[in-house]
Motif scaffolding. Structure first.
Motif, PDB file in Angstrom:
ATOM      1  N   ALA A   1     -30.952 -26.290   4.093  1.00  0.00           N
ATOM      2  CA  ALA A   1     -30.663 -25.597   5.350  1.00  0.00           C
ATOM      3  C   ALA A   1     -30.584 -24.101   5.070  1.00  0.00           C
ATOM      4  N   LEU A   2     -31.147 -23.310   5.974  1.00  0.00           N
ATOM      5  CA  LEU A   2     -31.156 -21.861   5.822  1.00  0.00           C
ATOM      6  C   LEU A   2     -30.313 -21.197   6.890  1.00  0.00           C
ATOM      7  N   VAL A   3     -29.584 -20.164   6.473  1.00  0.00           N
ATOM      8  CA  VAL A   3     -28.961 -19.219   7.385  1.00  0.00           C
ATOM      9  C   VAL A   3     -29.559 -17.877   7.000  1.00  0.00           C
TER      10      VAL A   3
ATOM     11  N   GLU B   1     -19.672 -11.361  11.551  1.00  0.00           N
ATOM     12  CA  GLU B   1     -19.133 -12.361  12.475  1.00  0.00           C
ATOM     13  C   GLU B   1     -20.164 -13.437  12.781  1.00  0.00           C
ATOM     14  N   ALA B   2     -21.410 -13.023  13.028  1.00  0.00           N
ATOM     15  CA  ALA B   2     -22.475 -13.989  13.318  1.00  0.00           C
ATOM     16  C   ALA B   2     -22.764 -14.859  12.097  1.00  0.00           C
ATOM     17  N   LEU B   3     -22.762 -14.249  10.921  1.00  0.00           N
ATOM     18  CA  LEU B   3     -22.979 -15.008   9.691  1.00  0.00           C
ATOM     19  C   LEU B   3     -21.863 -16.026   9.491  1.00  0.00           C
ATOM     20  N   ALA B   4     -20.614 -15.592   9.684  1.00  0.00           N
ATOM     21  CA  ALA B   4     -19.475 -16.507   9.537  1.00  0.00           C
ATOM     22  C   ALA B   4     -19.553 -17.653  10.547  1.00  0.00           C
ATOM     23  N   ALA B   5     -19.956 -17.342  11.774  1.00  0.00           N
ATOM     24  CA  ALA B   5     -20.073 -18.386  12.796  1.00  0.00           C
ATOM     25  C   ALA B   5     -21.144 -19.410  12.423  1.00  0.00           C
TER      26      ALA B   5
END
Length: 108
Positions: free
Chosen positions: A21-23, A49-53
């Protein structure tokens, strides 16, 4: 991978090939290669914040990890294998030869 400007990082290809899985951030070549929520989770660059979410979403949903990984592998097979590059390169060379032959026939 948090980045500001990358075409298509090798680490992405490695993750795709292994079905991980990629983020990723919404910069560079990744946008053309995968779709948010289908084979990766895409986040705004420079947004912790977006990365943490996105990471929280994965931690709270192990099935999503498996789904993204499976689709990432499918994307790799469809777009990035050596066989695919070989077929595309061969088609390009054959088209160039055909165009050159046509040009020679028309001008000769």
């Amino acid at each position: 991978a948090a980045a500001r400007d990358e075409a298509l990082p090798v680490v992405f290809l490695g993750a795709l090939s292994l079905g991980k899985a990629l983020v990723a951030t919404t910069v560079g070549g990744g946008l053309e290669s995968w779709a948010d929520g289908e084979d990766a989770l895409l986040v705004r660059p420079e947004s912790p914040e977006a990365l943490a979410a996105a990471l929280r979403r994965l931690l709270e949903n192990p099935d999503l990890i498996l789904q993204l990984g499976a689709r990432a592998r499918e994307t790799y097979e469809r777009q990035f294998t050596l066989d695919r590059f070989g077929r595309d390169f061969r088609a390009l060379v054959e088209e160039a030869i055909s165009l050159a032959a046509h040009r020679d026939a028309v001008s000769g």
